[in-house]
Design a protein around this motif. Structure first.
Motif, short mmCIF file in Angstrom:
data_model
loop_
_atom_site.label_atom_id
_atom_site.label_comp_id
_atom_site.label_asym_id
_atom_site.label_seq_id
_atom_site.Cartn_x
_atom_site.Cartn_y
_atom_site.Cartn_z
N PHE A 245 48.17 82.31 89.40
CA PHE A 245 49.17 81.27 89.66
C PHE A 245 50.17 81.14 88.51
O PHE A 245 49.77 81.02 87.36
CB PHE A 245 48.49 79.90 89.78
CG PHE A 245 47.41 79.84 90.81
CD1 PHE A 245 47.70 79.49 92.12
CD2 PHE A 245 46.10 80.12 90.48
CE1 PHE A 245 46.71 79.42 93.07
CE2 PHE A 245 45.10 80.05 91.43
CZ PHE A 245 45.40 79.70 92.74
N HIS A 246 51.44 81.12 88.83
CA HIS A 246 52.44 80.73 87.84
C HIS A 246 52.47 79.20 87.86
O HIS A 246 52.43 78.60 88.94
CB HIS A 246 53.81 81.28 88.22
CG HIS A 246 53.87 82.78 88.13
ND1 HIS A 246 53.84 83.45 86.94
CD2 HIS A 246 53.94 83.73 89.11
CE1 HIS A 246 53.91 84.76 87.18
NE2 HIS A 246 53.95 84.95 88.48
N PHE A 247 52.51 78.59 86.69
CA PHE A 247 52.41 77.13 86.68
C PHE A 247 53.69 76.47 86.19
O PHE A 247 54.64 77.14 85.79
CB PHE A 247 51.18 76.67 85.89
CG PHE A 247 51.12 77.18 84.47
CD1 PHE A 247 50.59 78.43 84.19
CD2 PHE A 247 51.59 76.40 83.43
CE1 PHE A 247 50.53 78.90 82.88
CE2 PHE A 247 51.53 76.85 82.12
CZ PHE A 247 51.01 78.11 81.85
N GLU B 282 50.93 80.54 93.70
CA GLU B 282 50.75 81.98 93.72
C GLU B 282 52.09 82.64 94.02
O GLU B 282 52.81 82.17 94.90
CB GLU B 282 49.81 82.27 94.90
CG GLU B 282 48.76 83.27 94.67
CD GLU B 282 47.91 83.42 95.92
OE1 GLU B 282 46.69 83.27 95.79
OE2 GLU B 282 48.46 83.65 97.01
N CYS B 283 52.41 83.74 93.33
CA CYS B 283 53.63 84.48 93.65
C CYS B 283 53.29 85.54 94.68
O CYS B 283 52.18 85.60 95.19
CB CYS B 283 54.23 85.09 92.39
SG CYS B 283 53.15 86.30 91.63
N HIS B 284 54.24 86.44 94.93
CA HIS B 284 54.01 87.45 95.97
C HIS B 284 53.00 88.52 95.56
O HIS B 284 52.58 89.32 96.38
CB HIS B 284 55.35 88.06 96.40
CG HIS B 284 56.22 87.04 97.07
ND1 HIS B 284 56.06 86.68 98.39
CD2 HIS B 284 57.22 86.25 96.59
CE1 HIS B 284 56.93 85.74 98.70
NE2 HIS B 284 57.64 85.46 97.63
N PRO C 171 51.81 91.19 81.97
CA PRO C 171 52.97 90.85 82.79
C PRO C 171 52.62 90.86 84.27
O PRO C 171 51.80 91.67 84.71
CB PRO C 171 53.98 91.96 82.47
CG PRO C 171 53.47 92.66 81.28
CD PRO C 171 52.00 92.41 81.19
N CYS C 172 53.24 89.98 85.03
CA CYS C 172 52.89 89.87 86.45
C CYS C 172 53.55 90.99 87.25
O CYS C 172 54.68 91.38 86.99
CB CYS C 172 53.33 88.52 86.99
SG CYS C 172 52.80 88.28 88.69
N GLU C 173 52.81 91.43 88.27
CA GLU C 173 53.31 92.50 89.15
C GLU C 173 54.59 92.06 89.89
O GLU C 173 55.35 92.88 90.37
CB GLU C 173 52.25 92.87 90.20
CG GLU C 173 50.94 93.39 89.63
CD GLU C 173 49.93 92.28 89.34
OE1 GLU C 173 50.35 91.20 88.89
OE2 GLU C 173 48.74 92.52 89.56
N CYS C 174 54.82 90.74 89.98
CA CYS C 174 56.00 90.27 90.71
C CYS C 174 57.28 90.48 89.89
O CYS C 174 58.38 90.34 90.41
CB CYS C 174 55.87 88.80 91.11
SG CYS C 174 56.20 87.63 89.77
N GLY C 175 57.12 90.79 88.62
CA GLY C 175 58.31 91.06 87.81
C GLY C 175 58.69 89.91 86.89
O GLY C 175 59.58 90.05 86.05
ZN LIG Z 1 54.07 86.73 89.58
#
Ligand SMILES: [Zn+2]
Length: 463
Positions: free
Chosen positions: A280-282, A273-275, A335-339
């Motif tokens: 999950f990024h794999f 899991e990112c922030h 796109p993920c919120e983490c950037g």
């Molecule tokens: Zn992310």
């Protein structure tokens, strides 16, 4: 929000490939890549997929026979979509014929894992790794750990630890690779003993299965100042983490909680899991992920829920191509919120096919459904769910271990279970009996492994 380290890590691997491999340069038609896009990662996956299919065909008896039977030829794989033409590999295949998957001689195998991952009645599976495979696995563990850790962090590992190259040992190597200090405290210590080690080793990160971490927290939080231990991240793995458990862990340790998703067949570490805490990024350097319809095997689109299917892209000893995990989730395309703009994500894995039971008129139930409700009661340490029959109706029996036994908690559990709309409707329609709740003494459920998360179905032959 901090972008996940895994993205930079993956980009560097692909840039390095362009630099070092003339065949790859020719394949992508570029001499170097500066700014990577998703298309560059997809092209890398296509190159690696063709390589692993060709390698498995040459070295593995299982895949040679499978590809011959189904007429799969390497030249037929021209795009990533062509993977759908390759038959799926089932867990039962590696349970029944593990040696037919081996692509190296037994002398080159550095690690053999024999395990059961689908509950106590599942077949025993065997997975082989070479020394090179172990390096690749621990490289990912190091990169995944960098999501939450930096050089100098002390990581206390509460995973099975009995011999070299087991789970705890490999993660410890991963922690060392990223410049951290691992402290293995294993799984045999009591919660109080684990806390003593925490007091002595001063870990900044704790790594354990969800149920173990939760038990340690619940059994010790009232007698110790967990917030003052200096733990900045609790990293949990192996089981589903409900939002209610996450809140309890965050509150007890006053720290961030991250989840890891792993599978032994895929090299233990799979995804982190990112922030953003939303999926999950794999490990896209080594794994290709698809989601298929568990009934038909048809590939599903992004954001559609189905069974996760993995293809290992770099495994030497035992590559697995289109391996069915029996885990239900989906691929997230937005796109993920983490950037991280070029990485894909797997959503929460809510259930395994083996963990699903049907009650009443065929309504699906699975443990994660109840985790959210039952762990919202702060006194609950763990619980076990048994499905039985009473007066011709299905009945659910919850055996709960709590920090303080009282009739009030028993009633509270029954009440939260009935607050689930599906379950309430079934009870109201008299298809399912009112749930029963039984409190068990402290420690009763301690020794149960993740298999306990399967619903125990005792209905056979009863009415
Ligand atoms: Zn992310």
């Amino acid at each position: 929000m901090e972008t996940i380290f895994l993205e930079q890590w993956l980009h560097n691997i692909i840039r390095q490939k362009v630099k070092e491999d003339p065949e790859y340069r020719q394949f992508v038609g570029k001499e170097s890549i500066d700014q990577l896009t998703r298309a560059d990662i997809d092209l890398y996956h296509l190159f690696k997929l063709r390589k692993i299919v060709s390698y498995a065909y040459q070295k593995s008896t299982f895949y040679r026979e499978l590809f011959n039977r189904s007429g799969i030829k390497i030249d037929d794989i021209r795009s990533l979509d062509d993977i759908a033409n390759i038959p799926l590999t089932n867990p039962i295949d590696i349970a029944q014929h593990p040696y037919q998957f081996a692509c190296v001689s037994l002398g080159d195998i550095a690690r053999i894992t024999t395990f059961i991952s689908s509950g106590t009645t599942g077949p025993r599976k065997r997975v082989f790794c070479t020394g090179g495979d172990l390096e690749v696995m621990t490289d990912f563990m190091a990169a995944g750990m960098r999501t939450v850790a930096t050089e100098g962090d002390v990581v206390q590992i509460m995973l099975p630890s009995a011999r070299p190259n087991d789970q705890a040992d490999l993660l410890a190597n991963g922690v060392r690779k990223m410049g951290g200090l691992p402290v293995i405290s294993g799984t045999s210590l009591s919660p109080e003993q684990q806390l003593t080690i925490i007091g002595q080793a001063h870990p900044t990160i704790l790594f354990a299965s969800v149920s173990r971490m939760y038990r340690i927290t619940q059994e010790t939080r009232h007698n110790h100042d967990l917030k003052g231990k200096g733990v900045k991240v609790v990293f949990v793995t192996s089981e589903y983490l409900s939002d209610s458990m996450r809140r309890q862990l965050q509150d007890a340790w006053n720290c961030d909680v991250h989840v890891h998703y792993g599978l032994t067949e895929m090299g233990l570490g799979v995804a982190v899991e990112c922030h953003a805490h939303n999926g999950f990024h794999f490990n896209e350097a080594d794994l290709l992920v698809e989601v298929v319809d568990p009934q038909t095997g048809a590939v599903l689109a992004n954001d559609e829920e189905g069974e996760l299917v993995f293809t290992t892209l770099t495994r030497e000893a035992m590559p697995l191509i289109r391996y069915r995990t029996h885990d239900i989730s989906k691929l997230i395309s937005s796109p993920c919120e983490c950037g991280a703009a070029t990485l894909k994500k797997i959503a929460k894995v809510t259930r395994r096919l083996e963990g699903i039971a049907r009650i009443g008129e065929g309504d699906e139930i699975y443990p994660a459904m109840f985790d959210e409700l039952i762990f919202s009661i702060p006194e609950v340490i763990d619980y076990q769910l048994t499905l039985g029959k009473e007066g011709g109706k299905d009945i659910l029996l919850f055996r709960a271990e709590v920090t303080k036994e009282s009739q009030h908690i028993c009633e509270a559990i029954g009440k939260v279970v009935l607050s689930h709309s599906l379950f309430r409707k079934s009870v109201e329609a008299k298809r399912v009996a009112l749930p029963k709740v039984e409190l068990v003494s402290r420690g009763t459920l301690r020794r149960l492994t993740r298999a306990k998360k399967l619903i125990i179905d005792e209905r056979r032959g009863k009415c």
